[in-house]
Motif scaffolding. Structure first.
Motif, PDB file in Angstrom:
ATOM      1  N   ASP A 186       0.830  -1.198   0.000  1.00  0.00           N
ATOM      2  CA  ASP A 186       0.000   0.000   0.000  1.00  0.00           C
ATOM      3  C   ASP A 186       0.874   1.261   0.000  1.00  0.00           C
ATOM      4  N   HIS A 187       0.510   2.229  -0.832  1.00  0.00           N
ATOM      5  CA  HIS A 187       1.177   3.531  -0.878  1.00  0.00           C
ATOM      6  C   HIS A 187       2.654   3.410  -1.281  1.00  0.00           C
ATOM      7  N   PHE A 188       2.998   2.341  -1.980  1.00  0.00           N
ATOM      8  CA  PHE A 188       4.404   2.193  -2.389  1.00  0.00           C
ATOM      9  C   PHE A 188       4.807   3.262  -3.400  1.00  0.00           C
ATOM     10  N   LYS A 189       3.896   3.677  -4.231  1.00  0.00           N
ATOM     11  CA  LYS A 189       4.199   4.694  -5.240  1.00  0.00           C
ATOM     12  C   LYS A 189       4.687   5.987  -4.578  1.00  0.00           C
ATOM     13  N   HIS A 190       4.182   6.267  -3.375  1.00  0.00           N
ATOM     14  CA  HIS A 190       4.616   7.480  -2.681  1.00  0.00           C
ATOM     15  C   HIS A 190       6.107   7.441  -2.352  1.00  0.00           C
ATOM     16  N   ILE A 191       6.639   6.225  -2.099  1.00  0.00           N
ATOM     17  CA  ILE A 191       8.073   6.091  -1.802  1.00  0.00           C
ATOM     18  C   ILE A 191       8.885   6.504  -3.016  1.00  0.00           C
ATOM     19  N   ASN A 192       8.520   5.960  -4.180  1.00  0.00           N
ATOM     20  CA  ASN A 192       9.245   6.311  -5.402  1.00  0.00           C
ATOM     21  C   ASN A 192       9.126   7.801  -5.712  1.00  0.00           C
ATOM     22  N   ASP A 193       7.928   8.339  -5.529  1.00  0.00           N
ATOM     23  CA  ASP A 193       7.711   9.754  -5.868  1.00  0.00           C
ATOM     24  C   ASP A 193       8.442  10.680  -4.905  1.00  0.00           C
ATOM     25  N   ARG A 194       8.452  10.325  -3.610  1.00  0.00           N
ATOM     26  CA  ARG A 194       9.027  11.238  -2.609  1.00  0.00           C
ATOM     27  C   ARG A 194      10.523  11.024  -2.421  1.00  0.00           C
ATOM     28  N   LEU A 195      10.975   9.759  -2.419  1.00  0.00           N
ATOM     29  CA  LEU A 195      12.373   9.461  -2.105  1.00  0.00           C
ATOM     30  C   LEU A 195      13.177   8.950  -3.302  1.00  0.00           C
ATOM     31  N   GLY A 196      12.510   8.611  -4.384  1.00  0.00           N
ATOM     32  CA  GLY A 196      13.220   8.153  -5.568  1.00  0.00           C
ATOM     33  C   GLY A 196      13.179   6.639  -5.713  1.00  0.00           C
ATOM     34  N   HIS A 197      13.510   6.183  -6.924  1.00  0.00           N
ATOM     35  CA  HIS A 197      13.421   4.752  -7.224  1.00  0.00           C
ATOM     36  C   HIS A 197      14.459   3.927  -6.464  1.00  0.00           C
ATOM     37  N   ARG A 198      15.598   4.523  -6.149  1.00  0.00           N
ATOM     38  CA  ARG A 198      16.588   3.778  -5.356  1.00  0.00           C
ATOM     39  C   ARG A 198      16.014   3.440  -3.991  1.00  0.00           C
ATOM     40  N   ALA A 199      15.323   4.393  -3.388  1.00  0.00           N
ATOM     41  CA  ALA A 199      14.692   4.143  -2.096  1.00  0.00           C
ATOM     42  C   ALA A 199      13.615   3.073  -2.232  1.00  0.00           C
ATOM     43  N   GLY A 200      12.869   3.140  -3.340  1.00  0.00           N
ATOM     44  CA  GLY A 200      11.846   2.131  -3.580  1.00  0.00           C
ATOM     45  C   GLY A 200      12.447   0.743  -3.681  1.00  0.00           C
ATOM     46  N   ALA A 205      13.627  -4.616  -1.367  1.00  0.00           N
ATOM     47  CA  ALA A 205      14.617  -5.582  -0.881  1.00  0.00           C
ATOM     48  C   ALA A 205      14.339  -5.946   0.578  1.00  0.00           C
ATOM     49  N   GLU A 206      13.927  -4.964   1.371  1.00  0.00           N
ATOM     50  CA  GLU A 206      13.601  -5.238   2.772  1.00  0.00           C
ATOM     51  C   GLU A 206      12.344  -6.100   2.883  1.00  0.00           C
ATOM     52  N   ASP A 259      18.299   5.188   3.793  1.00  0.00           N
ATOM     53  CA  ASP A 259      19.317   6.246   3.718  1.00  0.00           C
ATOM     54  C   ASP A 259      19.083   7.345   4.762  1.00  0.00           C
ATOM     55  N   GLY A 260      18.776   6.939   5.972  1.00  0.00           N
ATOM     56  CA  GLY A 260      18.586   7.893   7.045  1.00  0.00           C
ATOM     57  C   GLY A 260      17.195   8.456   7.153  1.00  0.00           C
TER      58      GLY A 260
END
Length: 307
Positions: A186-200, A205-206, A259-260
């Protein structure tokens, strides 16, 4: 009537033949042995002695069973006795010998009988080929094929099965009880949009580390899409599937450190079960998919059992 000269020529020819045989026997790069009809080694060349870690003359006088692996003696003796009964003139087998240091030597043995004119066995001529390199090459090829197969069905980011691996698992037998879980973040797209695809990718991976901790050894867990996962649980009743789904919702909903920074997502899970194997795994997928979207419509970050 043969003259003295003719007899002498025949003797010289026989002597030359024997000398040529002995030279070829002892100089051969492959192991060779002359074995009497009781199985005792009469003569062994240096190649065979070295293969087994012995001095050149150490094996003479030993029965071949003395340096044959215990699990291979019966098969070897069976073929040996068939030759003695006149049922065959030679035999070939892969077998194991025992090295002097206790190790195992894999060989290809070819044993050929020498008979009198009336068919009575006189002795055996054995040729022994070291299979070590061949077996090592075969094992290396099998391992390489296994690694390649693993790569083909493995998702490189999470280390879980990929869609192909999941599809192959779906083609397997269902069994008496089976449960299937489909998971959507849920809301995974927000991770890519806010923190970038590397964060996604780090979050995915986690998730790939957390999911296997919630299931049993032998259960199949796969990343079947961008942020979609599937689990096949054989011999798992409804109660076990429900407990597993609840753990997954809880564990995937806890905070992720990237990444912090801290990222929050949830997980919706659709669950389908069969108690008597009356449906296929693919039918369970359809039911779980319907339950998954029911969970999302109900507010996300929850699990839903298929009707």
């Amino acid at each position: 009537m043969m003259t003295d000269g003719g007899i002498g020529a025949l003797e010289r020819e026989l002597r030359t033949s024997r000398q040529m045989f002995r030279a070829a026997f002892h100089a051969a790069a492959t192991g060779k042995a002359i074995v009497d009809v009781t199985g005792i080694c009469v003569e062994v060349n240096a190649s065979l002695a070295a293969l087994l870690g012995h001095a050149p003359d150490a094996l003479a006088g030993m029965h071949f069973a003395d340096f044959t692996h215990p699990h291979d003696i019966r098969a070897d003796l069976h073929l040996f006795e068939e030759v003695m009964r006149g049922e065959r003139d030679s035999y070939q087998m892969e077998k194991r010998y025992l090295h002097k240091d206790g190790g195992i030597v894999h060989v290809l043995l070819t044993a050929t009988v020498v008979r009198e004119e009336d068919g009575t066995p006189i002795s055996f001529l054995s040729e022994v080929v070291d299979l070590t390199e061949r077996l090592e090459a075969r094992q290396a090829l099998q391992e390489a094929n296994s690694r390649l197969q693993h790569q083909v069905v493995t998702d490189h980011l999470t280390g879980l099965y990929n869609r192909r691996g999941f599809e192959e698992a779906l083609a397997g037998p269902l069994g008496h009880q089976a449960s299937l879980l489909l998971i959507d973040l849920d809301h995974f797209k927000h991770i890519n949009d806010r923190l970038g695809h590397r964060a996604g990718d780090m979050v995915l991976a986690e998730v790939g580390r957390r999911l296997p901790r919630q299931i049993r050894d032998g259960d199949v867990v796969a990343r079947v899409g961008g942020d979609e996962f599937g689990i096949i649980m054989h011999h798992a009743d409804r109660a076990l599937a429900e407990r597993t789904a609840a753990r997954i919702v809880k564990q995937l909903g806890t905070v992720y450190e990237v990444d912090g920074a801290f990222a929050h997502i949830g997980a919706s899970v659709g669950v389908s079960c069969t108690e008597d194997g009356d449906v296929s795994l693919r039918e369970l997928v359809c039911r779980a998919d319907e339950a998954l979207y029911a969970a999302k419509r109900a507010g996300r970050s929850r699990w839903q059992l298929a009707a």
